[in-house]
Write an enzyme that holds these catalytic residues in place. Structure first.
Site, PDB file in Angstrom:
ATOM      1  N   HIS A 195      -4.766  -8.161   6.858  1.00  0.00           N
ATOM      2  CA  HIS A 195      -4.217  -7.652   5.631  1.00  0.00           C
ATOM      3  C   HIS A 195      -4.630  -6.205   5.390  1.00  0.00           C
ATOM      4  O   HIS A 195      -5.784  -6.011   6.007  1.00  0.00           O
ATOM      5  CB  HIS A 195      -4.470  -8.569   4.391  1.00  0.00           C
ATOM      6  CG  HIS A 195      -5.953  -8.712   4.032  1.00  0.00           C
ATOM      7  ND1 HIS A 195      -6.931  -7.787   3.550  1.00  0.00           N
ATOM      8  CD2 HIS A 195      -6.948  -9.662   4.284  1.00  0.00           C
ATOM      9  CE1 HIS A 195      -8.034  -8.448   3.376  1.00  0.00           C
ATOM     10  NE2 HIS A 195      -7.907  -9.479   3.754  1.00  0.00           N
TER      11      HIS A 195
ATOM     12  N   ASP B  41      -4.784  -4.641   2.372  1.00  0.00           N
ATOM     13  CA  ASP B  41      -5.512  -4.150   1.076  1.00  0.00           C
ATOM     14  C   ASP B  41      -6.952  -4.718   0.927  1.00  0.00           C
ATOM     15  O   ASP B  41      -7.492  -5.661   1.823  1.00  0.00           O
ATOM     16  CB  ASP B  41      -4.536  -5.057  -0.133  1.00  0.00           C
ATOM     17  CG  ASP B  41      -4.761  -6.702   0.080  1.00  0.00           C
ATOM     18  OD1 ASP B  41      -4.749  -6.924   1.125  1.00  0.00           O
ATOM     19  OD2 ASP B  41      -4.785  -7.292  -1.011  1.00  0.00           O
TER      20      ASP B  41
ATOM     21  N   GLU C 182      -3.163  -9.855   0.304  1.00  0.00           N
ATOM     22  CA  GLU C 182      -3.915 -10.952   0.684  1.00  0.00           C
ATOM     23  C   GLU C 182      -4.769 -11.195  -0.326  1.00  0.00           C
ATOM     24  O   GLU C 182      -4.885 -12.333  -0.798  1.00  0.00           O
ATOM     25  CB  GLU C 182      -4.555 -10.853   2.083  1.00  0.00           C
ATOM     26  CG  GLU C 182      -5.226 -12.270   2.409  1.00  0.00           C
ATOM     27  CD  GLU C 182      -6.598 -12.348   2.020  1.00  0.00           C
ATOM     28  OE1 GLU C 182      -7.138 -13.460   1.844  1.00  0.00           O
ATOM     29  OE2 GLU C 182      -7.311 -11.598   1.469  1.00  0.00           O
ATOM     30  N   GLU C 183      -5.578 -10.045  -0.926  1.00  0.00           N
ATOM     31  CA  GLU C 183      -6.431 -10.125  -1.815  1.00  0.00           C
ATOM     32  C   GLU C 183      -6.093 -10.692  -3.239  1.00  0.00           C
ATOM     33  O   GLU C 183      -6.784 -11.014  -4.116  1.00  0.00           O
ATOM     34  CB  GLU C 183      -7.239  -8.681  -2.124  1.00  0.00           C
ATOM     35  CG  GLU C 183      -7.867  -8.412  -0.852  1.00  0.00           C
ATOM     36  CD  GLU C 183      -8.891  -9.433  -0.324  1.00  0.00           C
ATOM     37  OE1 GLU C 183      -9.422 -10.395  -1.119  1.00  0.00           O
ATOM     38  OE2 GLU C 183      -9.680  -9.097   0.721  1.00  0.00           O
TER      39      GLU C 183
ATOM     40  N   GLU D 183      -8.297 -13.253   9.966  1.00  0.00           N
ATOM     41  CA  GLU D 183      -9.879 -12.884   9.592  1.00  0.00           C
ATOM     42  C   GLU D 183     -10.752 -14.084   9.623  1.00  0.00           C
ATOM     43  O   GLU D 183     -10.438 -15.301   9.321  1.00  0.00           O
ATOM     44  CB  GLU D 183      -9.940 -12.199   8.194  1.00  0.00           C
ATOM     45  CG  GLU D 183      -9.659 -13.158   7.206  1.00  0.00           C
ATOM     46  CD  GLU D 183      -9.397 -12.458   5.721  1.00  0.00           C
ATOM     47  OE1 GLU D 183     -10.437 -11.768   5.517  1.00  0.00           O
ATOM     48  OE2 GLU D 183      -8.372 -12.596   5.206  1.00  0.00           O
TER      49      GLU D 183
ATOM     50  N   HIS E 261     -16.257  -8.208  -0.325  1.00  0.00           N
ATOM     51  CA  HIS E 261     -16.220  -8.149  -1.821  1.00  0.00           C
ATOM     52  C   HIS E 261     -17.562  -7.649  -2.634  1.00  0.00           C
ATOM     53  O   HIS E 261     -17.671  -7.895  -3.800  1.00  0.00           O
ATOM     54  CB  HIS E 261     -15.770  -9.476  -2.516  1.00  0.00           C
ATOM     55  CG  HIS E 261     -14.452 -10.007  -2.051  1.00  0.00           C
ATOM     56  ND1 HIS E 261     -13.460 -10.811  -2.447  1.00  0.00           N
ATOM     57  CD2 HIS E 261     -13.877  -9.730  -0.767  1.00  0.00           C
ATOM     58  CE1 HIS E 261     -12.466 -11.248  -2.090  1.00  0.00           C
ATOM     59  NE2 HIS E 261     -12.600 -10.491  -0.690  1.00  0.00           N
TER      60      HIS E 261
HETATM   61  C1  LIG Z   1      -5.591 -18.276  -3.445  1.00  0.00           C
HETATM   62  S1  LIG Z   1      -5.365 -16.571  -3.091  1.00  0.00           S
HETATM   63  C2  LIG Z   1      -7.159 -15.803  -3.376  1.00  0.00           C
HETATM   64  C3  LIG Z   1      -7.584 -15.415  -2.147  1.00  0.00           C
HETATM   65  C4  LIG Z   1      -8.840 -15.153  -1.925  1.00  0.00           C
HETATM   66  N1  LIG Z   1      -9.505 -14.842  -0.831  1.00  0.00           N
HETATM   67  C5  LIG Z   1     -10.656 -14.456  -0.338  1.00  0.00           C
HETATM   68  C6  LIG Z   1     -11.051 -14.494   1.329  1.00  0.00           C
HETATM   69  O1  LIG Z   1     -11.421 -14.149  -1.144  1.00  0.00           O
HETATM   70  C7  LIG Z   1      -9.656 -16.157  -2.663  1.00  0.00           C
HETATM   71  O2  LIG Z   1      -9.932 -17.391  -1.990  1.00  0.00           O
HETATM   72  O3  LIG Z   1     -10.230 -16.304  -3.608  1.00  0.00           O
HETATM   73 ZN   LIG Z   2      -9.875 -10.736   3.941  1.00  0.00          ZN
HETATM   74 ZN   LIG Z   3     -11.211 -10.669   0.902  1.00  0.00          ZN
END
Ligand SMILES: CSCC[C@H](NC(C)=O)C(=O)O
Ligand SMILES: [Zn+2]
Ligand SMILES: [Zn+2]
Length: 404
Positions: A78, A80, A145-146, A173, A375
């Protein structure tokens, strides 16, 4: 500016400098950058724009194999990145500064521009070696994706474009590991974002009013929290058949992340809402889990559950001899003396959309001996590890794309 910098590192840093940061990612500059890379390397590339979200471009690259009739290898990443708290960073999160020890500091250094950039360097290397793979290789650079992937990977996998790719296996990833081993993800927990809405009697807050929205919600929250405590305990004491202790991916987590309601301290509110982030371990039957949650609200009148995020597939990729892609992956790592730790990804990645189409996928980011900073503030990756990773992906892609 470092003059004798490895050109692959310079390109990685250029990619990191593109502000593809949510909630307003610069996807246009990013797409142009990726198209330029593909042109330089000598593989075909195009931008896919879906009519309903034209401002969310996907860059799809293709290196045709010697036998285009075979199922293909997909290298997904991804584009972003998540937002930053700029004042908490020691340097510009989009400056991609390189410290004296080689640490490259930038948002996306781990998650996951390092992977997307490494794929390109690996293809560049294989091309330079005059190789042509047996199987066609596709590289997808997807947006959003984020924020759940709806306009990105989810859209892509449901498109005709994707069916035509005839993907047999995908890489996506992983996550960093402070130890000297590679985390390899063959499945992930299912993310459900749940709102519990309770409505009840109102009146003056100085009295003992029965069945208020808040009292119902309080009881419901307690049931979620009891379940949470039991799962936390499982994580503490759980052990697999092989003696390995449970990891986060082996249990289901519940967190109360949102509370909404109330108008004034002395007024009983008519409606209150609790938001939960729930991550369901792949071993759990999703239908039964849903029934359990419905049981939590069953005896509370005028309450309901709404889903802000819902996914009803939790299949994993086989990591046994029945999956030849896994066998090739494992053999390759063994030959390189690369220690691997197969696990369930604790959060959600775009791999879920790929697996839901019945396509095996593994999540691996070459981030060994690296603290987990996705993050987080001051996300970084050391250039030495980055370069090692390119070598890893070059061999891995060569192996997978030549799988008979
Ligand atoms: C359900 S969509 C959100 C995607 C996000 N992915 C990561 C890797 O932080 C998460 O799991 O919160
Ligand atoms: Zn990621
Ligand atoms: Zn992420």
């Amino acid at each position: 500016m470092c003059t004798n910098e490895h050109p692959a590192v310079a390109r990685f840093r250029d990619y990191l400098r593109i502000k593809t940061v949510q909630p307003n990612p610069d996807y246009e500059t990013c797409s142009k950058f990726l198209l330029r890379q593909a042109e330089e390397i000598g593989i075909s590339a195009k931008i896919i724009r879906f009519q309903d979200v034209p401002e969310r471009p996907i860059v799809l690259m293709t290196w045709e194999g010697r036998d285009p009739s075979l199922s293909t290898l997909l290298l997904n990443s991804h584009t972003d990145v998540v937002p930053v708290f700029e004042d908490q960073w020691n340097s510009d999160p989009f400056g991609a500064a390189k410290l004296e020890n080689g640490d490259i500091v930038a948002r996306g250094a781990q998650d996951m521009k390092c992977v997307g950039a490494s794929y390109l360097e690996a293809i560049r290397n294989l091309k330079a070696q005059g190789k042509q793979p047996l199987r066609t290789i596709h590289l997808s650079y997807v947006p959003d994706e984020e924020i759940g992937g709806a306009a990105g990977m989810e859209h892509l996998v449901n498109s005709e474009d994707f069916t035509k790719l005839n993907v047999g296996f995908a890489l996506d990833e992983g996550i960093a590991n402070p130890k000297n081993g590679l985390k390899v993800f063959y499945g992930e927990r299912t993310a459900w974002w749940v709102n519990v809405i309770a409505r009840g009697n109102v009146g003056h807050a100085s009295m003992f009013i029965k069945d208020t929205a808040m009292s119902k919600l309080h009881r419901i929250i307690n049931r979620f929290m009891d379940f949470r405590a039991a799962q936390e305990k499982q994580l503490e004491i759980g052990v697999h058949h092989n003696g390995k202790r449970y990891a986060l991916g082996d249990v289901t987590s519940v967190n109360l992340t949102k509370l909404q309601g109330g108008v004034q301290h002395n007024v009983i509110p008519e409606e209150v809402i609790a938001g939960f982030d729930i991550r369901i371990s792949p071993g759990v039957d999703l239908h039964r889990f849903k029934q359990m949650m419905e049981g939590f609200i069953l005896c509370e009148s005028d309450t309901r559950i709404e889903y802000a995020q819902y996914f009803d597939y939790n299949g994993t990729t086989k990591i046994d001899n029945s999956n030849l892609w896994w066998v090739a992956f494992q053999d390759y790592c063994k030959e390189r003396d690369e220690e691997i730790e197969p696990e369930i990804f604790p959060a959600a990645t775009d791999s879920r959309f790929i697996r839901a189409k019945g396509i095996p996928a593994l999540g691996v980011s070459y981030l060994k001996n690296t603290p987990v900073l996705l993050h987080d503030h001051n996300e970084y990756l050391n250039e030495k590890i980055y370069l090692e990773g390119i070598d890893f992906y070059t061999g891995l892609i060569n192996r997978l794309a030549n799988l008979e």
